[in-house]
Design a protein around this motif. Structure first.
Motif: not given
Length: 364
Positions: A16-27, A48-51, A56-64
């Motif tokens: 439950f504390s990790s559900y849906g959390i799939a990527w990370f970058d420190l910056d 979503n918009k801020v991310l 710069k992480n490509k995974l941030a562009t999903t809007g979700r």
């Protein structure tokens, strides 16, 4: 294989504390904290918009991803929720403001990494991930995915059979994608592990990290938000292998029947169940349905000034919480509770006295 996850409650904490959390970058993580510090609060849609703008992480562009990052920050204690005009927002907690202040004061990248390392000591999925690497030392990503993934498949199947999760046989969060995109980057960027010839081992900082965290706490405070069933999981954990458990709940409904039926199918040790309730017609009707649906003896006691909510196994774990054994409390409310790996004497005495001052009733 070395056993790391030993109880349903541990598996539920990870799930439950990790559900849906799939990527990370420190910056990106630091930029989100800076944004929250300046903005004050953020909705999932705003983040979503801020991310998409800051990362710069490509995974941030999903809007979700705003929802999942806010959820991660909530589990880390960095943010709390608030409502404005019936809309949920996330705002920095008192602890979160202290973290951000420290980050602004940090002069080097290493100082910032140390601050974030201390924050992530609260996140149980990472603790388990690093503990696995510590026990196996030079380990390949493939080994992590196979071993921890197999362990999670086992325990999510048990959670599913207990009625906690909708699906079982789930390796997340320790599947190949999440290990590659979340746990390895997080651990590497925080300096907790090193990669040598595609094998990972703990750094000095990683060993220090685990030195000051607990894989299995004797006492664990739980807070849940709607959709987080960790308290429900802790109750199921207490019943999972108990012989003669006791449930104390002023109000019960069909959720109790579902839980006990599931537990009775799994727990071959279960010989008898005691339940203390307030004596209302609705409670009695729900217990009548429960008693007809299982073969184990059920003792019912009533105490009309009852307010305590406890599930206890005198020879094992226990939980006390704010949640009644109702679906609304366990699945859709903000609740708080305390899980005890071993039932403390004070709690055992309190429940023993509740049984003593309560009146046994016949539910037919």
């Amino acid at each position: 294989m070395i056993i790391i996850i030993e109880r349903p409650y541990q598996a539920a904490k990870i799930y439950f504390s990790s559900y849906g959390i799939a990527w990370f970058d420190l910056d990106t993580f630091i930029k989100i904290l800076e944004y929250l510090s300046l903005k004050g609060s953020s909705s999932n849609e705003e983040l979503n918009k801020v991310l998409m703008r800051l990362s710069k992480n490509k995974l941030a562009t999903t809007g979700r991803e705003g929802y999942y990052f806010n959820k991660l920050l909530w589990h880390l204690g960095i943010v709390i929720t608030k409502k404005e005009h019936r809309k949920k927002y996330y705002t920095l907690s008192t602890y979160g403001r202290k973290v951000v202040t420290s980050l602004f004061s940090a002069k080097t990248k290493e100082e910032k990494a140390e601050i974030i390392r201390n924050v992530f000591k609260r996140w149980y999925p990472l603790v388990v991930f690093l503990e696995y690497i510590r026990r196996h030392n030079n380990v390949r990503k493939k080994d992590i995915v196979e071993d921890l993934g197999m362990i999670m498949r086992k325990w999510t199947s048990i959670l599913h059979n207990l009625g906690i999760t909708k699906k079982g046989n789930i390796s997340k969060p320790y599947n190949n994608f999440v290990v590659s995109a979340l746990f390895l980057p997080l651990s590497l960027q925080l300096g907790l592990i090193e990669n040598e010839s595609s094998r990972y081992h703990l750094t000095k900082e990683g060993k220090e990290f685990l030195k000051y965290t607990e894989l299995e706490k004797d006492i664990d405070v739980i807070r849940t938000m709607p959709g987080d069933y960790t308290i429900y999981s802790a109750i199921a954990d207490v019943l999972y292998d108990a012989k003669e458990p006791i449930i104390v709940s002023p109000w019960v409904n069909g959720t109790l029947k579902t839980l006990i039926k599931n537990v009775a199918r799994i727990n071959s040790n279960l010989e008898e169940l005691t339940i203390i309730i307030r004596n209302t017609q609705r409670n009695q009707e729900n217990l009548k349905t429960l008693i007809k649906s299982v073969s184990i003896p059920i003792n019912v006691f009533e105490y009309n000034n009852l307010h305590a909510k406890v599930t206890i196994n005198y020879k094992g774990p226990a939980i006390e919480s704010s949640a009644n054994l109702l679906a609304t409390s366990l699945k859709r409310n903000y609740e708080v509770g305390t899980y005890y790996r071993k039932t403390p004497l004070e709690l055992a005495l309190a429940v023993e006295e509740l049984v003593s001052i309560s009146r046994k009733i016949l539910v037919v």
